[in-house]
Every structure is written in structure tokens, then in C-alpha cells.
Scaffold this motif. Sequence first.
Motif, short mmCIF file in Angstrom:
data_model
loop_
_atom_site.label_atom_id
_atom_site.label_comp_id
_atom_site.label_asym_id
_atom_site.label_seq_id
_atom_site.Cartn_x
_atom_site.Cartn_y
_atom_site.Cartn_z
N MET A 1 0.83 -1.19 0.00
CA MET A 1 0.00 0.00 0.00
C MET A 1 0.87 1.26 0.00
N ALA A 2 2.00 1.20 0.73
CA ALA A 2 2.89 2.35 0.80
C ALA A 2 3.56 2.60 -0.55
N LYS A 3 3.87 1.51 -1.27
CA LYS A 3 4.48 1.66 -2.60
C LYS A 3 3.52 2.35 -3.55
N ARG A 4 2.25 1.97 -3.45
CA ARG A 4 1.26 2.55 -4.36
C ARG A 4 1.07 4.04 -4.11
N SER A 5 1.02 4.43 -2.84
CA SER A 5 0.84 5.85 -2.52
C SER A 5 2.08 6.66 -2.91
N SER A 6 3.26 6.06 -2.74
CA SER A 6 4.47 6.79 -3.14
C SER A 6 4.55 6.89 -4.67
N LEU A 7 4.08 5.87 -5.37
CA LEU A 7 4.05 5.91 -6.83
C LEU A 7 3.09 7.00 -7.32
N GLY A 12 2.37 12.39 -9.52
CA GLY A 12 1.81 13.73 -9.36
C GLY A 12 2.87 14.81 -9.43
N LEU A 13 4.02 14.56 -8.81
CA LEU A 13 5.11 15.52 -8.85
C LEU A 13 5.67 15.67 -10.26
#
Length: 82
Positions: A1-7, A12-13
Motif C-alpha cells: 500500500m505504501a508503494k502505491r501511494s508513493s508511486l 503527481g510531482l
Amino acid sequence: MAKRSSLVLICGLVLALAACGQREDLEPAAGSALPPKAYGAEAAPEAEELLEPETLAAPERSVELRRRSEERADDPFDLPPE
């Protein structure tokens, strides 16, 4: 889940960086100038004129679709390999 949010955050950046660009008139780089006027020309071209592609660089396209199959004309350059 953390990988997905960081991706999602990284994407976005990247999109935000791609969207921010200069919205000012183009100027020659510091220490350089636009090209000199051509021989026989009345005036040197402006930066905007230099950015417009020539007609041969961006030809108009014909989008005429074929309505039925047609016999191809004989091509004298369609030779078998030697």
C-alpha cells in the motif's frame, strides 16, 4: 500500500513539474544574439518567425479515404533484388 501511494505521489510531482513552464516571450540566451539578416532580406527575422515551421517541414495532409479497392498502377522501380 505504501508503494502505491508513493508511486501516485511521484507521478503527481512529475506531472506538476511538466506543467510548469515559462509563459514569457522567448529571448536569445545571454551573450548571444539572433541570426543576422539574410543577404537580400529587408530585416532580420524575429524569434517567433524563426520558430514557425516551413511549409515543407509540416505539409498539409490529405485525408481522402478510398471508397473501394483499386488496381495498383505498375511501378517501374519495384524491381526484384539482385
